[in-house]
Structure formats: C-alpha cells, structure tokens
Design an enzyme around this catalytic site. Structure first.
Site, PDB file in Angstrom:
ATOM      1  N   ASP A  61       0.850  -1.202   0.000  1.00 43.43           N
ATOM      2  CA  ASP A  61       0.000   0.000   0.000  1.00 43.43           C
ATOM      3  C   ASP A  61       0.878   1.242   0.000  1.00 43.43           C
ATOM      4  O   ASP A  61       2.088   1.159   0.232  1.00 43.43           O
ATOM      5  CB  ASP A  61      -0.971   0.005   1.193  1.00 43.43           C
ATOM      6  CG  ASP A  61      -0.279  -0.254   2.537  1.00 43.43           C
ATOM      7  OD1 ASP A  61       0.962  -0.146   2.609  1.00 43.43           O
ATOM      8  OD2 ASP A  61      -0.980  -0.574   3.513  1.00 43.43           O
ATOM      9  N   ASN A  82      -7.520  -1.524  14.272  1.00 42.54           N
ATOM     10  CA  ASN A  82      -8.938  -1.677  13.912  1.00 42.54           C
ATOM     11  C   ASN A  82      -9.155  -2.912  13.024  1.00 42.54           C
ATOM     12  O   ASN A  82     -10.240  -3.111  12.483  1.00 42.54           O
ATOM     13  CB  ASN A  82      -9.448  -0.422  13.195  1.00 42.54           C
ATOM     14  CG  ASN A  82      -8.774  -0.199  11.850  1.00 42.54           C
ATOM     15  OD1 ASN A  82      -7.831  -0.907  11.478  1.00 42.54           O
ATOM     16  ND2 ASN A  82      -9.253   0.784  11.100  1.00 42.54           N
ATOM     17  N   HIS A 100      -7.494  -3.604  10.199  1.00 43.58           N
ATOM     18  CA  HIS A 100      -7.230  -3.444   8.755  1.00 43.58           C
ATOM     19  C   HIS A 100      -6.034  -4.296   8.310  1.00 43.58           C
ATOM     20  O   HIS A 100      -5.148  -4.624   9.091  1.00 43.58           O
ATOM     21  CB  HIS A 100      -7.054  -1.974   8.365  1.00 43.58           C
ATOM     22  CG  HIS A 100      -5.797  -1.315   8.815  1.00 43.58           C
ATOM     23  ND1 HIS A 100      -5.715   0.042   9.053  1.00 43.58           N
ATOM     24  CD2 HIS A 100      -4.546  -1.795   9.064  1.00 43.58           C
ATOM     25  CE1 HIS A 100      -4.486   0.348   9.412  1.00 43.58           C
ATOM     26  NE2 HIS A 100      -3.759  -0.749   9.429  1.00 43.58           N
ATOM     27  N   GLU A 144      -9.647  -0.970   5.164  1.00 43.30           N
ATOM     28  CA  GLU A 144     -10.229  -0.619   6.458  1.00 43.30           C
ATOM     29  C   GLU A 144     -11.515  -1.423   6.691  1.00 43.30           C
ATOM     30  O   GLU A 144     -12.026  -2.059   5.760  1.00 43.30           O
ATOM     31  CB  GLU A 144     -10.538   0.888   6.473  1.00 43.30           C
ATOM     32  CG  GLU A 144      -9.327   1.785   6.212  1.00 43.30           C
ATOM     33  CD  GLU A 144      -8.356   1.878   7.397  1.00 43.30           C
ATOM     34  OE1 GLU A 144      -8.450   1.054   8.330  1.00 43.30           O
ATOM     35  OE2 GLU A 144      -7.494   2.772   7.367  1.00 43.30           O
TER      36      GLU A 144
HETATM   37  P1  PGA Z   1       2.401  -1.208  12.523  1.00 41.98           P
HETATM   38  O1  PGA Z   1       1.219  -0.963  11.498  1.00 41.98           O
HETATM   39  O2  PGA Z   1       3.161  -2.394  12.036  1.00 41.98           O
HETATM   40  O3  PGA Z   1       3.200   0.053  12.470  1.00 41.98           O
HETATM   41  O4  PGA Z   1       1.775  -1.454  13.858  1.00 41.98           O
HETATM   42  C1  PGA Z   1       0.421  -2.032  11.105  1.00 41.98           C
HETATM   43  C2  PGA Z   1      -0.757  -1.531  10.337  1.00 41.98           C
HETATM   44  O5  PGA Z   1      -1.355  -0.521  10.734  1.00 41.98           O
HETATM   45  O6  PGA Z   1      -1.115  -2.163   9.339  1.00 41.98           O
END
Ligand code: PGA
Length: 246
Positions: free
Chosen positions: A63, A132, A134, A139
């Site tokens: 992404d 959350n 995702h 999302e």
């Molecule tokens: P993080 O992010 O590895 O920085 O916790 C994960 C995400 O939000 O997909």
C-alpha cells in the site's frame, strides 16, 4: 490457521526471517506482497542479514499513502526500500504511484502485475495488522472481492501514521492492494507484536469472520500463519491453552 508465537525481539524477528528465507530457498522466484509499518522491520532486517538469495524474487508494495511530496521519507515505498528491498535486491520491485495522473490506470497496472504471476495470484502476502483490524489499507467494511483501490483511511489509521509524519499532517487516503488478492495469495502471513495488538489479534482469530474486522477474513484462507509475540497473543485461546498451533 497456524499461530507461531516467539519471544519478542530478535527471537520473533529471526523466526519470521528464517521462514521467509526458507520459502525463497524452496521457490527462488517467489512473488510477494510486503507490508511496511513498524512491525515487520526487524524481521526484514534479519532476513537481509541472513544473506538469502532474494535475487530472483518479485516484490509488490502492499500500500502507499496519497498526497506525498517527492522523496517523502515516510512513504511506504521509502520504508520498504530501506528496510528490505535495498538489501534484498529482488529481480522486480513494484511500487504504487499514488501521484499518477491517471490513478485508475495505475490501479489496473497493479492488478495486472498480480495477474501476471503463476495462476494469477501472489505466492505470499506478508501483512501487518491495524488496531482496527485493517490489512494493508483495507479498512473495516472493505469489500472482500475488492482489488487495488484508492481508499480513505480510518481515523485510527491516520492517528497511527502521524508518528511517521512529524511536523506535518499525515495523509488521509492511500492506495492498497485489495482483499481479493491478499486472500487469493497461496500463503498469508499476519505479523503482530506487542500488547497493543492483543485485543485485535483475539478478535481477528477467534471472533466471527466479518468485513467489520478485515483481518478476521483470513480465517477463510487455507494457509495462514499468524506470527505473534507473547504480548500480542496474550488474549488468544492459544495462549490460554499454552499448547501447539491452533
Ligand atoms: P504497525 O502498522 O506495524 O506500524 O503497527 C500495522 C498496520 O497498521 O497495518
């Protein structure tokens, strides 16, 4: 669904890296979609340090944020380059140009990159996990059959990204590989560490499979591994039973 739990820190990172190195040894031309975020970085560093032969692999960035100035250090591209790609030197590295004049053409080109692989699918999707639920920038509520798309980020995602965009506003949208292609990958890994992820790990692995928690949809996939440290796993039944893989 397998849960692989390792002591946090280097043991966790080295376990993930060893598995990645093994996949590439088994299948040198592996086509992978790789997450950024902070979670995978130590695992990527350990994989690069292992000096594995990533030279025939192909990597797709999972992404990318929108509205990025040129050379933005917090871009997903920059983070994946510095944490893995520059050291791994794959045969192909496909980024997502969210600044493309024709974003629809760019989205279609990402889908075509995926389609060009054997069986039209990724071999391995290495994913982080949002608080959350995702996956990538898919999302809650994202369509299970969705492909590469421009998406608005959830408030918790923007707040979480803010730490990377010091002194300026974090982006509010991005482009992500869709759930359809992540769930069609031959193998899916979800990486999560730390107590802050424990609640969503338990919901995603033991709650209902629902688009409200995109990561719960991996329950429908036949070949998934959750790479967890004990803190991230602490609310799961696996930890309560203190036994082998679920
Ligand atoms: P993080 O992010 O590895 O920085 O916790 C994960 C995400 O939000 O997909």
């Amino acid at each position: 669904m397998e849960r692989s739990i390792h002591p946090s820190g280097s043991a966790w990172a080295e376990a993930v890296a060893a598995a990645l190195v093994q996949r590439v040894a088994d299948h040198p031309a592996l086509r992978m979609c790789l997450a950024t975020g902070s979670t995978p970085r130590p695992a990527y560093a350990a994989a690069v340090a292992a000096g594995a032969g990533f030279g025939a692999t192909s990597i797709l960035l999972l992404d990318e944020f929108g509205d990025l100035p040129p050379d933005e250090p917090a871009s997903c591209d920059r983070v994946l380059r510095t944490s893995f790609v520059d050291g791994a030197r794959p045969a192909d590295y496909r980024t997502i140009d969210t600044g493309a004049a024709d974003l629809d053409a760019e989205r279609a080109a990402i889908d075509a990159w995926i389609d060009a692989g054997p069986g039209g699918a990724l071999d391995l999707a290495v994913l982080g996990l949002g608080v959350n639920g995702h996956l990538g920038m898919n999302e809650p509520g994202s369509p299970v059959d969705g492909r590469t798309a421009r998406v608005d980020l959830a408030a918790s995602t923007i707040a979480g990204a803010q730490r990377y965009f010091e002194g300026r506003a974090a982006p509010t949208w991005g482009v992500t590989v869709g759930l359809a292609d992540l769930l069609a990958a031959r193998e899916v890994w979800v990486l999560a560490t730390g107590r802050g992820k424990s609640e969503i790990v338990a919901r995603a692995t033991e709650g209902p499979a629902t688009t409200d928690v995109p990561a719960s949809l991996v329950q429908l996939h036949p070949n998934v591994t959750w790479w967890l440290d004990p803190a991230a796993a602490e609310r799961t039944g696996w930890c309560r039973r203190a036994s082998g893989p679920a």
